[in-house]
Write an enzyme that holds these catalytic residues in place. Structure first.
Site, mmCIF file in Angstrom:
data_model
loop_
_atom_site.group_PDB
_atom_site.id
_atom_site.type_symbol
_atom_site.label_atom_id
_atom_site.label_comp_id
_atom_site.label_asym_id
_atom_site.label_seq_id
_atom_site.Cartn_x
_atom_site.Cartn_y
_atom_site.Cartn_z
ATOM 1 N N SER A 83 73.665 120.061 -42.409
ATOM 2 C CA SER A 83 72.853 121.035 -41.687
ATOM 3 C C SER A 83 71.749 120.309 -40.929
ATOM 4 O O SER A 83 71.447 119.143 -41.206
ATOM 5 C CB SER A 83 72.230 122.036 -42.656
ATOM 6 O OG SER A 83 73.225 122.724 -43.371
ATOM 7 N N LYS A 118 71.847 127.018 -29.845
ATOM 8 C CA LYS A 118 72.264 127.093 -31.250
ATOM 9 C C LYS A 118 72.935 128.439 -31.473
ATOM 10 O O LYS A 118 72.267 129.456 -31.647
ATOM 11 C CB LYS A 118 71.063 126.920 -32.176
ATOM 12 C CG LYS A 118 71.444 126.872 -33.654
ATOM 13 C CD LYS A 118 70.218 126.674 -34.537
ATOM 14 C CE LYS A 118 70.631 126.600 -36.003
ATOM 15 N NZ LYS A 118 71.329 127.811 -36.475
ATOM 16 N N CYS A 429 68.118 170.831 -31.329
ATOM 17 C CA CYS A 429 67.236 171.989 -31.167
ATOM 18 C C CYS A 429 67.904 172.934 -30.187
ATOM 19 O O CYS A 429 68.379 172.510 -29.127
ATOM 20 C CB CYS A 429 65.882 171.525 -30.624
ATOM 21 S SG CYS A 429 64.903 172.839 -29.868
#
EC number: 6.5.1.2
Length: 673
Positions: A83, A118, A429
């Protein structure tokens, strides 16, 4: 034909199909018609069925197969798949680069970086031996991942064989599997229609799609991939530049992000960060930051690794688009058609650099599905200009006194009854234009650019006109006078005159714009255009039946029933009559003879990318004039996709579905002929 001849024929077909696949899926440049591709593919299938001894795992026919017996077995990476360390601020980036320079012991060196978006997807490692894809795996713990070979083969842009005559003995290619944003939304919408599980975000969708026991499920998902690095490589001299290695991956047949750039030093990296941050919402895929890698491979090797991350690369993360906060109350907003929408009131939290205190809950079906309650700790998402939404609840943090959200029995604005039909997720409504909230939204829609286009009639002025009792329905707008308008706060005589001029100008319109402006439920721009083309005036339309309307393109049973219901209401007809009396008019449409031999007549067409010769609306108008139906999304029912420059996920999906692609030059030949 002897065995050698058969083998040569099979290899020739395989090479042909690989070439076609590469041009179709990677370069977006189809070489042959679909029928020719299908013929070659079928011929190869027949050969392999007759002579199974010549069937090989890199054959194009093996791209989708049955459930693999070694599903999710562990696979060790030849080179660790580590990583990246993250930086979030300018100071952290400067510190990262300073450490790298000090480690290299060259204090005056200006480092050159390869900068990439990324992607927010799932990292994978693909291993090729002798140029053939032998296996693929997830990142896993960096040393060992899960075997997803059969599923990776379902991604059309992944080459099963490298496009070079002298491939490395072995090479690991790393990439990010993702689902384009438009495809993710379309997939979730379809899943909701079918009552199936939806995904929370594109990353989860990509990860879930790759971890399917049945590769055919993976094949049905709109997966895509961008490759970003090389791991282990044997018996092959690689360039000493990361950017040049990416170019090599392109030559091998892989997709590489077109947003990759070269940058020098801190300032160059920060320029790239700001560029991608500004472009983020226009990209067809999700990104959560950018990656900086020192471009020189020899410098990368000198720097090496610390813990489980490289010293030569880092990820510069964007401000988060998802955050956690507490839902403290729920209010209800009333829209133009009476839809009562629940809105979450939140403890203020910064999301993506913006303070958020409200978020949409969509409707009561969503509240029930997510089990959202007042007092819950929730995750909210804010992406670009999209209204913040409540994504999910953290059930472990639910307090004992959390309260269920109740649908109000009466409208919070006008007090009228709130009803919810059994087959609808939305409560409404029933107050109609008696409800001030509906009247305001209706006026705003009526005045909008694609409707009557009354310049200067914005939401603040509409609030004033309605709240002070000056306007009670749409026709009242055209009876406003200079004195009434000039006396309004922050208005003045000049602004009043400008508005009256805009109102007068708006009276000359078209029938389709007028119909769209009336705000009939389920009738958008396209539906209004269809109605206007068929009926030409109000008198003929108001006597139309549901059955008649359903014979028209794009008018289904729901839309047809709403049209009939709208024109059956006396108060709607009164407003229309008054609007026409006050001078709204449109020219009688001329019957245009469409050449039905043109290739677009009766076809469904999607526009994508930027056209150099005209804007999107002009292109749309020209297609409609040719008898085409213009759609906003690509599906199996799409006939053509017209692709301009910088075309994104729609073009990718079109190639994956086998939809015909028309370049701008070819399109212009037809519209100008």
């Amino acid at each position: 034909m002897n065995d050698q001849g058969i083998k040569e024929s099979i290899e020739t077909l395989k090479e042909q199909i690989r070439k076609y696949d590469y041009h179709y899926y990677v370069l977006d440049e189809p070489l042959v018609p679909d029928a020719e591709y299908d013929r070659c593919f079928k011929a190869l299938q027949q050969y392999e069925e007759q002579y199974p001894q010549f069937l090989s795992p890199d054959s194009p026919t093996q791209r989708v197969s049955g459930t693999p017996s070694d599903a999710f077995m562990p696979v060790a990476h030849k080179q660790p798949m580590l990583s990246l360390s993250n930086v979030f601020t300018i100071d952290e980036l400067k510190a990262f680069i300073k450490r790298a320079i000090e480690k290299l012991d060259e204090p005056n060196q200006q480092l050159v970086f390869a900068c990439e978006p990324k992607l927010d997807g799932l990292a994978v490692n693909m291993t090729y031996e002798g140029g053939i894809l032998t296996h693929a795996a997830t990142r896993g713990d960096g040393a060992v991942g899960e075997n997803i070979t059969a599923n990776i083969k379902t991604i059309a842009s992944v080459p099963l064989r490298l496009r070079v005559s002298n491939p490395p003995k072995l090479i690991e290619v790393r990439g990010e599997v993702y689902i384009p944003k438009a495809d993710f939304e379309a997939y979730n919408a379809r899943a909701r229609e079918l009552g199936e599980k939806t995904f929370a975000n594109p990353r989860n969708a990509a990860a879930g799609s790759l971890r399917q026991l049945n590769p055919e499920i993976s094949a049905s998902r709109p997966l895509a991939i961008y490759c970003y690095s090389i791991g282990a490589c044997e018996d092959y001299k690689l360039p000493n530049s990361h950017l040049e290695q990416l170019n090599l991956l392109k030559e091998f047949g892989f997709r590489v992000s077109p947003e990759t750039r070269r940058a020098i030093g801190v300032e160059g990296c920060l320029d790239y960060y700001q560029y991608m941050l500004a472009k983020r919402n226009q990209l067809p895929f999700e990104i959560d930051g950018v990656v900086y890698k020192i471009d020189s491979i020899s410098l990368q090797q000198q720097l090496g690794y610390v813990s489980r991350a490289p010293r030569f690369a880092c990820a510069h993360k964007f401000p988060a688009t998802e955050e956690m906060t507490r839902l403290i109350a729920v209010d209800f907003q009333v829209g133009r058609t009476g839809a009562v929408t629940p809105v979450a009131r939140l403890e203020p939290v910064s999301v993506g650099g913006v303070t958020v205190s409200n978020a949409t809950l969509h409707n009561f079906d969503e509240i029930t599905r997510k089990d959202i309650r007042i007092g819950d700790t929730v995750i909210i998402r804010r992406a670009g200009d999209v209204i913040p939404e409540v994504v999910s609840v953290i059930l472990e943090k639910r307090p004992i006194n959390a309260r269920k959200i109740e649908l109000p029995k009466n409208c919070p604005v006008c007090g009228s009854e709130v009803v919810r039909e059994a087959d609808e997720a939305i409560a409404r409504c029933i107050g109609g234009l008696y409800c001030k909230a509906q009247l305001k939204r209706m006026m705003w829609h009526f005045a909008s650019r694609k409707a009557m286009y009354i310049e200067g009639l914005g939401s603040v002025l509409i609030d004033q006109l309605v709240d002070e009792g000056i306007v009670h329905h749409l026709a009242d707008l055209y009876e406003l006078d200079l004195q009434t308008l000039a006396n309004l706060p922050r208005m003045g005589e000049k602004s009043a005159k400008n508005l009256l001029s805009a109102l007068e100008k708006s009276k000359k319109t078209t029938f389709n714009r007028f119909l769209y402006a009336l705000g009939i439920r389920e009738i958008g721009e396209a539906g209004a255009r269809v109605l206007a083309e068929h009926y030409c005036d109000v008198e003929s339309l108001k006597s139309a039946t549901i059955e008649e309307l359903m014979t028209l393109n794009d008018i289904g049973p729901v839309a047809a029933s709403h049209v009939v219901h709208f024109f059956a209401q006396a108060h709607n007809l009164e407003v229309i009559d008054r609007l026409l009396e006050l001078g709204i008019h449109w020219p009688k449409p001329e019957k245009i003879q469409v050449n039905q031999q043109n290739p677009f007549f009766g076809k469904t067409v999607v526009l994508t990318g930027t056209l150099s010769a005209m804007g999107r609306e002009e292109a749309k108008a020209k297609l409609l004039a040719l008898g085409a139906k213009v759609s906003g999304s690509v599906s199996s029912k799409t006939d053509y996709v017209i692709a301009g420059s910088e075309a994104g996920s729609k073009l990718i999906k079109a190639t994956e579905l086998g939809v015909a692609i028309i370049e701008e030059d070819e399109f212009l030949k037809w519209v100008n002929s």
